[in-house]
Scaffold this motif. Structure first.
Motif, PDB file in Angstrom:
ATOM      1  N   ALA A 160      10.920  -2.734 -15.605  1.00  0.00           N
ATOM      2  CA  ALA A 160       9.960  -3.895 -14.571  1.00  0.00           C
ATOM      3  C   ALA A 160       9.630  -4.348 -15.454  1.00  0.00           C
ATOM      4  CB  ALA A 160       9.973  -2.942 -13.557  1.00  0.00           C
ATOM      5  N   CYS A 161       8.860  -3.453 -16.375  1.00  0.00           N
ATOM      6  CA  CYS A 161       7.961  -3.962 -17.215  1.00  0.00           C
ATOM      7  C   CYS A 161       8.367  -4.674 -18.377  1.00  0.00           C
ATOM      8  CB  CYS A 161       7.071  -2.339 -18.183  1.00  0.00           C
ATOM      9  SG  CYS A 161       5.998  -2.042 -16.302  1.00  0.00           S
ATOM     10  N   ALA A 162       9.091  -3.689 -18.911  1.00  0.00           N
ATOM     11  CA  ALA A 162       9.349  -4.132 -20.536  1.00  0.00           C
ATOM     12  C   ALA A 162      10.882  -5.801 -19.791  1.00  0.00           C
ATOM     13  CB  ALA A 162      11.089  -3.106 -20.794  1.00  0.00           C
ATOM     14  N   LYS A 163      11.556  -5.785 -18.758  1.00  0.00           N
ATOM     15  CA  LYS A 163      11.807  -7.590 -18.442  1.00  0.00           C
ATOM     16  C   LYS A 163      10.819  -7.996 -17.749  1.00  0.00           C
ATOM     17  CE  LYS A 163      16.383  -5.554 -19.068  1.00  0.00           C
ATOM     18  NZ  LYS A 163      16.289  -6.470 -20.622  1.00  0.00           N
ATOM     19  N   ARG A 164       9.782  -8.095 -17.094  1.00  0.00           N
ATOM     20  CA  ARG A 164       8.574  -8.164 -17.039  1.00  0.00           C
ATOM     21  C   ARG A 164       8.823  -8.760 -15.661  1.00  0.00           C
ATOM     22  NH1 ARG A 164       8.372 -13.089 -22.528  1.00  0.00           N
ATOM     23  NH2 ARG A 164       8.454 -11.213 -24.091  1.00  0.00           N
ATOM     24  N   HIS A 165       8.765  -8.609 -15.223  1.00  0.00           N
ATOM     25  CA  HIS A 165       8.875  -8.315 -13.503  1.00  0.00           C
ATOM     26  C   HIS A 165       7.587  -8.047 -12.898  1.00  0.00           C
ATOM     27  CE1 HIS A 165      13.440  -9.840 -14.160  1.00  0.00           C
ATOM     28  NE2 HIS A 165      13.690  -8.980 -14.323  1.00  0.00           N
ATOM     29  N   LEU A 166       7.001  -8.648 -12.786  1.00  0.00           N
ATOM     30  CA  LEU A 166       5.541  -8.728 -12.480  1.00  0.00           C
ATOM     31  C   LEU A 166       5.534  -7.908 -10.545  1.00  0.00           C
ATOM     32  CD1 LEU A 166       2.192  -8.220 -12.644  1.00  0.00           C
ATOM     33  CD2 LEU A 166       2.117 -10.243 -11.719  1.00  0.00           C
ATOM     34  N   GLU A 167       6.261  -8.378 -10.103  1.00  0.00           N
ATOM     35  CA  GLU A 167       6.326  -8.326  -8.194  1.00  0.00           C
ATOM     36  C   GLU A 167       7.404  -6.353  -8.687  1.00  0.00           C
ATOM     37  OE1 GLU A 167       5.609  -7.832  -4.045  1.00  0.00           O
ATOM     38  OE2 GLU A 167       4.980 -10.063  -6.305  1.00  0.00           O
ATOM     39  N   CYS A 168       8.040  -6.999  -8.859  1.00  0.00           N
ATOM     40  CA  CYS A 168       8.402  -5.265  -9.187  1.00  0.00           C
ATOM     41  C   CYS A 168       8.112  -4.190  -9.618  1.00  0.00           C
ATOM     42  CB  CYS A 168       9.749  -5.406  -9.990  1.00  0.00           C
ATOM     43  SG  CYS A 168      11.405  -6.128  -8.957  1.00  0.00           S
ATOM     44  N   VAL A 169       7.125  -4.670 -10.779  1.00  0.00           N
ATOM     45  CA  VAL A 169       5.654  -3.794 -10.919  1.00  0.00           C
ATOM     46  C   VAL A 169       5.095  -3.499  -9.744  1.00  0.00           C
ATOM     47  CG1 VAL A 169       4.298  -3.496 -12.521  1.00  0.00           C
ATOM     48  CG2 VAL A 169       5.912  -4.011 -13.589  1.00  0.00           C
ATOM     49  N   LYS A 170       4.763  -4.436  -9.460  1.00  0.00           N
ATOM     50  CA  LYS A 170       3.783  -4.428  -8.214  1.00  0.00           C
ATOM     51  C   LYS A 170       4.329  -3.139  -6.460  1.00  0.00           C
ATOM     52  CE  LYS A 170       0.864  -6.893  -4.843  1.00  0.00           C
ATOM     53  NZ  LYS A 170       0.559  -8.015  -4.079  1.00  0.00           N
ATOM     54  N   VAL A 171       5.536  -3.361  -6.093  1.00  0.00           N
ATOM     55  CA  VAL A 171       5.710  -2.728  -5.690  1.00  0.00           C
ATOM     56  C   VAL A 171       6.299  -1.321  -6.073  1.00  0.00           C
ATOM     57  CG1 VAL A 171       8.541  -2.666  -3.954  1.00  0.00           C
ATOM     58  CG2 VAL A 171       7.564  -5.076  -4.521  1.00  0.00           C
ATOM     59  N   LEU A 172       6.683  -0.613  -7.065  1.00  0.00           N
ATOM     60  CA  LEU A 172       6.920   0.460  -7.869  1.00  0.00           C
ATOM     61  C   LEU A 172       5.538   1.220  -7.731  1.00  0.00           C
ATOM     62  CD1 LEU A 172       9.205  -0.127 -10.909  1.00  0.00           C
ATOM     63  CD2 LEU A 172       8.901   1.025  -8.610  1.00  0.00           C
ATOM     64  N   LEU A 173       4.648   0.209  -7.939  1.00  0.00           N
ATOM     65  CA  LEU A 173       2.953   0.835  -8.014  1.00  0.00           C
ATOM     66  C   LEU A 173       2.538   1.413  -6.848  1.00  0.00           C
ATOM     67  CD1 LEU A 173       1.846  -0.938 -10.746  1.00  0.00           C
ATOM     68  CD2 LEU A 173       1.940   1.140 -10.741  1.00  0.00           C
ATOM     69  N   ASN A 174       2.784   0.562  -5.850  1.00  0.00           N
ATOM     70  CA  ASN A 174       1.957   0.862  -4.258  1.00  0.00           C
ATOM     71  C   ASN A 174       2.834   1.822  -3.569  1.00  0.00           C
ATOM     72  OD1 ASN A 174       0.095  -0.766  -4.044  1.00  0.00           O
ATOM     73  ND2 ASN A 174       1.127  -2.713  -3.488  1.00  0.00           N
TER      74      ASN A 174
END
Length: 281
Positions: A160-174
């Motif tokens: 998600a970080c490598a592909k720059r998908h911020l919303e996916c990063v947020k979902v994963l972290l939460n």
């Protein structure tokens, strides 16, 4: 119809056989529901496989043809069939971010955590790669492994970080993913720094990302930023100013609760603004 006739004559059993793309594959891929239904009624196997082990269900899922997916599944298509790369139809649906196809495949029992090989990524990896946060939420809700490890990409958070998908990063972290997971010592924060994505960098740091982590080249995340960017300035600021007690407490709580954080925090008798801060929603 010669292709279909040849396919029927060569078919033996319900597990399929090796062939080129058939009329069943074509109808499934192109969303030709009536044609697909007609082929099935005339005896075509829904589990017929092409030379690369692709089934009609793979084709339908990869093209987002939800009606064909349902038709094939109702006719007995193997929901977890694997192609030559080990990908299942669920992986294909997650890859293109088709929520309805993903939901349908899961409803019919698709494995959300299929066994990974050196050539296979998990459905969660594929959803993160495609940047579809709704699909990411769905497979996580169905028990997708947050730390599934791909030899090439690392964890879903790396992807998600490598592909720059911020919303996916947020979902994963939460959801409680490990923010400092490493692949060859490279962390998700390294990827965010390489893309100079300050919003993603800030989010990762807020969830406890180690700004001092060094990759296999002995480089910290800040070493991958350009000096004149806000990303570099942000990381430099955190290097020179330790996290506040409030931030440290928040990170400690999240690490302690892990994947249970969302369920637990929302039940606490505390103001909504504090809940939002703890969950970064």
């Amino acid at each position: 119809m010669m292709e279909f006739t040849a396919a029927r004559s060569a078919f033996n059993g319900d597990s399929g056989f090796w062939s080129e793309r058939t009329e069943v594959h074509k109808a499934a891929c192109q969303g030709q529901v009536s044609e697909l239904q007609s082929l099935i009624q005339r005896g075509a196997s829904v589990n017929i496989v092409a030379v690369d082990s692709i089934t009609p269900l793979h084709e339908a899922a990869a093209s987002g043809q939800t009606q064909c997916v349902r038709l094939l599944l109702d006719a007995g298509a193997q929901v977890d069939a694997r192609n030559v790369d080990g990908s299942t139809p669920l992986c294909e649906a997650c890859s293109i971010g088709n929520f309805e196809c993903v939901r349908l495949l899961l409803e019919y029992g698709a494995k959300v955590n299929p066994m990974l090989t050196s050539r296979t990524t998990s459905p969660l990896h594929e959803a993160c790669m495609g940047g579809n946060a709704d699909c990411v939420r769905l497979v996580i809700a169905k028990g997708a492994s947050l730390e599934a490890y791909d030899l090439y990409y690392g964890t879903p958070l790396h992807v998600a970080c490598a592909k720059r998908h911020l919303e996916c990063v947020k979902v994963l972290l939460n959801a409680g993913v490990q923010v400092n997971a490493a692949r060859l010592h490279e962390t998700p924060l390294h990827h965010a720094a390489k893309s100079n994505n300050v919003d993603m960098i800030e989010l990762l740091v807020e969830f406890g990302a180690n700004i001092y982590a060094r990759d296999k080249y002995d480089r910290k995340p800040v070493d991958y930023t350009r000096p004149d960017t806000s990303s570099a300035q942000y990381l430099q600021l955190y290097e020179s100013n330790p996290l506040s007690l409030q931030q440290l407490s928040r990170i400690a709580l999240r690490m302690l609760l892990g994947v249970r954080a969302v369920d637990v925090v929302v039940k606490l008798d505390i103001p909504n603004r504090i809940i939002s801060y703890l969950l970064y929603q």
